[in-house]
Scaffold this active site. Sequence first.
Site, short mmCIF file in Angstrom:
data_model
loop_
_atom_site.label_atom_id
_atom_site.label_comp_id
_atom_site.label_asym_id
_atom_site.label_seq_id
_atom_site.Cartn_x
_atom_site.Cartn_y
_atom_site.Cartn_z
N ASP A 1 31.78 44.52 39.26
CA ASP A 1 31.60 44.58 40.70
C ASP A 1 30.65 43.45 41.07
O ASP A 1 29.67 43.20 40.37
CB ASP A 1 30.96 45.91 41.12
N HIS B 1 33.25 44.29 32.02
CA HIS B 1 34.46 44.61 31.29
C HIS B 1 35.22 43.35 30.89
O HIS B 1 35.02 42.27 31.46
CB HIS B 1 35.36 45.50 32.15
N SER C 1 22.03 41.09 38.36
CA SER C 1 22.06 39.75 37.81
C SER C 1 23.36 39.06 38.17
O SER C 1 23.95 39.32 39.19
CB SER C 1 21.85 39.80 36.30
#
Length: 289
Positions: A98, A154, A256
Amino acid sequence: MTLRETLGRIVAQEDLNFLLTNRLPRRMATTLVGRLSRIEQPLVARATIATWRYFSDVDLSDAAEDRFRSMHHCFTRALRPGSRPPDPDPAIIASPSDAIVGACGPIDGDTVLQVKGSPYRIGELVGDADVAAPFRDGRYVTLRLTAGMYHRFHAPHDARVDWVRYLSGDTWNVNPIALRRVERLFCRNERAVLRLTLTDGQWPLLLVPVAAILVAGIRLHFLDTERLLRAGGPRTVPCAATVVKGEEMGWFEHGSTILIFAPPGFTLAPGIAEGSRIRAGQALLRMPD
């Protein structure tokens, strides 16, 4: 105006925001917050989680659990299965996380932009010009994770992780204010360079998770990063770990950035532009025909 709105406006002032998040002792603050976030005493855990949620846009509706032992447990939460399905098109490189899309587009030789007017070289970022060479004149995308976002990342495609290079560094904030003020910030912060080869064996891909102020740590499932990432200076560790598109690879322990570099011929997926929001699994790049 509510107290939250007032505090938000104060912190949003660029000079004050930069002062609060970058002029304090960053490593000391990172260590202290890291310890505080792991306290599992119920009163402390509830207080720290409530404070974090007050100042961040946190959505826990798709979290796998609804109770958390500590702020760290909440921050690094897993999601319910199926919450981030990867794009099924085999020609698509999916977003690993995301994020809000930052600077992106063509790579000018070995040079990309941190923000407009602030270039840096991929060779300096990854610590080796030879590693950067396959990505000259390719495509790149900057993915910024805010404090309230889901912080696991991912696999963007079926691939083999050839090696991981860890580069220790500072813990500057990676928000837009700091990116405008600190030259080559990504080249200064703690980061891991993941060199992937897509399953067709033809295309390489670079993923560079960059840590930031406060808890800072980067963790990878296929390496003992708890020990490795803190033990010594720059080094490259062979992996040969296989990952499936959408498979969880690791997580950040605070907000981050992930930088992605693809070789020539790759293009940005429709809708990918600076400022757009994306979720893990959605289309990010398209492979050459």
